[in-house]
Design an enzyme around this catalytic site. Structure first.
Site, PDB file in Angstrom:
ATOM      1  N   GLY A 147       3.974   2.283   2.846  1.00  0.00           N
ATOM      2  CA  GLY A 147       4.710   3.100   1.886  1.00  0.00           C
ATOM      3  C   GLY A 147       4.787   2.445   0.529  1.00  0.00           C
ATOM      4  O   GLY A 147       5.764   2.600  -0.185  1.00  0.00           O
ATOM      5  N   ASP A 148       3.746   1.688   0.196  1.00  0.00           N
ATOM      6  CA  ASP A 148       3.762   0.913  -1.037  1.00  0.00           C
ATOM      7  C   ASP A 148       2.990   1.590  -2.157  1.00  0.00           C
ATOM      8  O   ASP A 148       2.574   0.950  -3.103  1.00  0.00           O
ATOM      9  CB  ASP A 148       3.184  -0.480  -0.780  1.00  0.00           C
ATOM     10  CG  ASP A 148       1.766  -0.446  -0.230  1.00  0.00           C
ATOM     11  OD1 ASP A 148       1.311   0.630   0.184  1.00  0.00           O
ATOM     12  OD2 ASP A 148       1.120  -1.505  -0.229  1.00  0.00           O
ATOM     13  N   GLU A 149       2.813   2.900  -2.056  1.00  0.00           N
ATOM     14  CA  GLU A 149       2.085   3.634  -3.081  1.00  0.00           C
ATOM     15  C   GLU A 149       3.041   4.447  -3.936  1.00  0.00           C
ATOM     16  O   GLU A 149       3.978   5.052  -3.443  1.00  0.00           O
ATOM     17  CB  GLU A 149       1.056   4.588  -2.447  1.00  0.00           C
ATOM     18  CG  GLU A 149      -0.070   3.879  -1.745  1.00  0.00           C
ATOM     19  CD  GLU A 149       0.020   4.013  -0.246  1.00  0.00           C
ATOM     20  OE1 GLU A 149       0.839   4.811   0.230  1.00  0.00           O
ATOM     21  OE2 GLU A 149      -0.719   3.305   0.448  1.00  0.00           O
TER      22      GLU A 149
END
Length: 168
Positions: A147-149
């Site tokens: 979920g690092d976008e």
């Protein structure tokens, strides 16, 4: 008239029993009217609060407060239509945090969540109010699985090079 036209039994037989009905039966006094007005006002306030909370849950990431995938898709559709109509250039930036999984694995998910919040805050400070910053990969476990976008939509730029300047 000063008397009710229908009995309680007749009213209940036609309308049924429900907590969604407020019935003011004649004869009534000012206190009853004020109580009913207060009850209706509170009911409308609660409904407005619930609708706002549902919107927040449906369209925003719970961790960062940024638009989620649903709102991002809606906004990018609007921006594409506007850009086409007025012949504006738009840009889409995709931001991925390198080694984020390593941060989660070594320092813990709470530190990873804090990093995502700080990153979102910094992105917000860098962008114009008209730009859309989103975290489109926000499902229930996104921050745990990556979920690092982040995505940034620049709805109107003068030249393609402007997107590179913003990205820098």
């Amino acid at each position: 008239t000063a008397y009710a036209d229908y009995s309680w039994e007749e009213i209940r037989s036609v309308l049924g029993e429900s907590d969604s009905l407020l019935i003011l039966k004649k004869p009534f006094d000012n206190v009853e009217v004020l109580q009913m007005a207060h009850a209706l006002t509170r009911k409308w306030e609660l409904n407005r609060e619930i609708q706002g909370r549902l919107t927040q849950l449906a369209f925003y990431d719970h961790l960062t407060g940024l638009p989620n995938r649903a709102l991002f898709i809606d906004r990018i559709g609007q921006i594409l239509q506007t850009s086409s109509r007025y012949q504006h250039q738009s840009a889409l930036l995709f931001i991925d945090l390198d080694n984020f999984k390593r941060i989660n694995d070594t320092l813990g998910h709470n530190i990873g969540d804090d990093m995502l919040k700080v990153t979102a805050g910094r992105l917000i400070k860098c962008m114009r109010a008209s730009d859309t910053i989103a975290r489109p990969s926000t499902d229930a476990m996104a921050s745990r699985l990556g979920g690092d976008e982040f995505t940034v939509v620049l709805p109107e730029i003068s030249r393609a090079e402007d997107a590179a300047v913003v990205a820098q």
